[in-house]
Design a protein around this motif. Structure first.
Motif, PDB file in Angstrom:
ATOM      1  N   THR A  20       0.848  -1.184   0.000  1.00 10.84           N
ATOM      2  CA  THR A  20       0.000   0.000   0.000  1.00 10.84           C
ATOM      3  C   THR A  20       0.884   1.236   0.000  1.00 10.84           C
ATOM      4  N   LYS A  21       0.302   2.344  -0.372  1.00  8.33           N
ATOM      5  CA  LYS A  21       1.054   3.588  -0.466  1.00  8.33           C
ATOM      6  C   LYS A  21       0.953   4.361   0.836  1.00  8.33           C
ATOM      7  N   ASP A  22       2.093   4.860   1.335  1.00  6.45           N
ATOM      8  CA  ASP A  22       2.163   5.662   2.553  1.00  6.45           C
ATOM      9  C   ASP A  22       2.410   7.106   2.150  1.00  6.45           C
ATOM     10  N   ASP A  23       1.341   7.908   2.098  1.00  9.57           N
ATOM     11  CA  ASP A  23       1.457   9.288   1.621  1.00  9.57           C
ATOM     12  C   ASP A  23       2.388  10.136   2.487  1.00  9.57           C
ATOM     13  N   ALA A  24       2.398   9.892   3.787  1.00  9.26           N
ATOM     14  CA  ALA A  24       3.259  10.676   4.677  1.00  9.26           C
ATOM     15  C   ALA A  24       4.731  10.388   4.382  1.00  9.26           C
ATOM     16  N   ALA A  25       5.056   9.122   4.167  1.00  7.71           N
ATOM     17  CA  ALA A  25       6.440   8.754   3.850  1.00  7.71           C
ATOM     18  C   ALA A  25       6.864   9.345   2.509  1.00  7.71           C
ATOM     19  N   VAL A  26       5.948   9.315   1.534  1.00  7.95           N
ATOM     20  CA  VAL A  26       6.252   9.875   0.209  1.00  7.95           C
ATOM     21  C   VAL A  26       6.538  11.365   0.320  1.00  7.95           C
ATOM     22  N   CYS A  31      14.866   6.283  -0.024  1.00  5.18           N
ATOM     23  CA  CYS A  31      13.600   5.576  -0.243  1.00  5.18           C
ATOM     24  C   CYS A  31      13.542   4.283   0.559  1.00  5.18           C
ATOM     25  N   HIS A  32      14.666   3.606   0.678  1.00  4.26           N
ATOM     26  CA  HIS A  32      14.725   2.376   1.467  1.00  4.26           C
ATOM     27  C   HIS A  32      14.397   2.652   2.929  1.00  4.26           C
ATOM     28  N   SER A  33      14.889   3.767   3.432  1.00  2.00           N
ATOM     29  CA  SER A  33      14.654   4.119   4.841  1.00  2.00           C
ATOM     30  C   SER A  33      13.183   4.355   5.137  1.00  2.00           C
ATOM     31  N   HIS A  34      12.425   4.782   4.104  1.00  2.00           N
ATOM     32  CA  HIS A  34      11.023   5.135   4.327  1.00  2.00           C
ATOM     33  C   HIS A  34      10.052   4.239   3.551  1.00  2.00           C
ATOM     34  N   ASP A  35      10.550   3.122   3.023  1.00  2.00           N
ATOM     35  CA  ASP A  35       9.704   2.159   2.302  1.00  2.00           C
ATOM     36  C   ASP A  35       8.957   2.789   1.137  1.00  2.00           C
ATOM     37  N   VAL A  36       9.639   3.628   0.385  1.00  2.00           N
ATOM     38  CA  VAL A  36       9.036   4.293  -0.770  1.00  2.00           C
ATOM     39  C   VAL A  36       9.573   3.643  -2.052  1.00  2.00           C
TER      40      VAL A  36
END
Length: 471
Positions: A10-16, A72-77
């Motif tokens: 699923t997409k995590d808008d806050a992380a993005v 991106c790896h740090s935030h699963d993006v």
């Protein structure tokens, strides 16, 4: 063993948003969230729905790519690599959002090792750019997929093209890779040695992985000598089966043809109109032979006998470079030429590849299928290695035509697999052909999934491609 559920996400808008803010601060105007550029970095080549990334960063070095991937790896993006945008199966789409890493500015030719017949280039170098640079060395890079694709993209999709029957595909011409892995680590997969028996072959693992295991940033390539003599030719046949039989005999007789391309009568008609040619509108073969003057003359004579035996006619040879270039330009423009057959249509291009002994049968059944569905769909192919393409010209506003097309594509894929072939000889899997992977690979697919999970446990590298989510 089953494909694990981590392949859905699923997409995590806050992380993005956090990642986008960090990239904007780090890369300045080399990072954008502008709508138009994001759309250009989604999938635009065929009728597949465009799923745009959340941002685009223009990398200029392996270290730039490493920084982006580490963040991106740090935030699963998710991270989606981008070369020139010429892929055909949704490879560039961002179904879960994320960051598109554009490698087009990484266009340096790092080194040419002429004595070793190798060179090292950044991933954004295109094949035409490379061959222009190499012209005075007496060497060339033979892989020619038609589009002026980037070398990194060609490696990632295991591209081939018109010269593959003699020179092989990207897997045969990549010596070593530099790549950024999912945690941001930069690795070199091999040395420049001609052969090695040391360890796992990470080079071949990454070639064809479509960005799902890492981002290729530099490629060391095998080069070939520019042949002393090149002769091209063109001939036509009463039907596609006769043309295919001529190809089969040519390969089985061991004639070292460099290129052997087939166009059906509909594609010839399109090329005549688009490229201002006057070819007979019949199934046609374009061929090219490389070697010394003596060896080429011998190849031409042998091939001429085969053409006659298979009912071919109107045999013409072109030894002048400008004449050959005109013919091959028409072949390379076939995609755009075909669109003139139905103005306003959207092209849906697909391919399949079968053992050469089944080529005539597979092409004949496919042509019959095209006729029965009523599609305008020319057929072309790199038939020397059993690979052919079908371009369906569809009304972009017709859901009915799109549904019929999906059914047709499924029949073609099943037909090729049943004949001991593959659902794709060179377009790759991407999103478009994931549905056929279980049929083609069976239990072997679970081991591909295990490799993906081991290398990219967070599933950030071009997610939603190649591996379907199945039990």
């Amino acid at each position: 063993m089953a494909i694990q559920p981590h392949f859905t996400r699923t997409k995590d808008d806050a992380a993005v948003k956090l990642v986008c803010d960090a990239l904007a601060a780090r890369f300045g105007d080399r990072f954008t969230t502008g709508q138009a550029l994001r759309e250009q970095h989604g999938h635009t080549t065929t009728s597949m729905k465009n799923q745009i990334p959340d941002g685009v960063v223009f990398a200029e070095s392996s270290e730039d790519v490493s920084e982006v991937v580490t963040l991106c790896h740090s935030h699963d993006v998710p991270v989606i690599p981008f070369g020139t945008g010429s892929s055909l199966e949704g490879h560039l789409n961002a179904p879960f959002g994320g960051i598109s890493v554009d490698l087009s500015r990484m266009n340096a030719i790092v080194d040419v090792q002429a004595e070793d017949l190798t060179c090292t280039v950044q991933a954004g170098v295109t094949r035409e750019m490379l061959n222009s640079y190499l012209r005075d060395t007496g060497l060339f890079f033979p892989i020619d997929p038609g589009a002026d694709a980037s070398i990194g993209g060609m490696a990632a999709t295991r591209a081939s093209g018109t010269n593959a029957v003699r020179y092989g595909t990207m897997k045969d011409n990549v010596v070593s890779l530099k790549a950024v892995m999912p945690d941001g680590q930069i690795i070199q997969t091999a040395s420049r040695a001609k052969k090695s028996s040391a360890g796992y072959d990470l080079t071949r693992l990454l070639v064809g992985s479509e960005g799902t295991l890492g981002i290729i940033t530099e490629v060391t390539l095998k080069l070939s000598g520019i042949p002393q003599s090149v002769t091209g030719g063109i001939c036509n046949f009463p039907d596609l089966e006769s043309a295919c039989n001529a190809v089969i005999l040519t390969i089985q007789c061991g004639i070292p043809v460099a290129r052997i391309e087939m166009l059906d009568e509909l594609q010839v008609k399109a090329c005549n109109g688009y490229s201002k040619l006057d070819l007979a509108e019949r199934p046609t073969l374009l061929v090219e032979f490389h070697g010394t003057e003596g060896s080429v003359a011998e190849q031409v004579e042998l091939f001429s006998d085969i053409v006659t035996e298979c009912g071919g006619s109107d045999f013409r040879w072109a030894s002048k470079a400008e004449e050959r270039s005109k013919l091959w330009a028409a072949r390379h423009n076939a995609y755009w030429a075909a669109h003139e057959l139905r103005p306003g249509a959207k092209g849906l291009s697909t391919d399949a590849c079968v053992p050469i002994s089944r080529l005539a049968e597979c092409v004949a059944e496919t042509q019959k299928d095209v006729a029965e569905t009523g599609f305008i769909a020319p057929i072309v192919g790199h038939v020397g290695d059993g690979n052919f393409h079908v371009l369906l010209l569809l009304d972009p506003d017709s859901a009915e035509e799109q549904a019929k097309a999906e059914t047709f594509l499924g029949r073609l894929a099943h037909r090729a697999i049943a004949m001991g072939g593959t659902c794709t000889g060179e377009h790759g899997i991407g999103q478009g052909k994931m549905k056929y992977m279980v049929e083609e690979y069976g239990p072997a697919l679970t081991y591909m999934a295990a490799i993906k999970q081991a290398i990219d446990p967070k599933n950030i590298m071009n997610p939603g491609k190649i591996l379907p989510s199945v039990d």
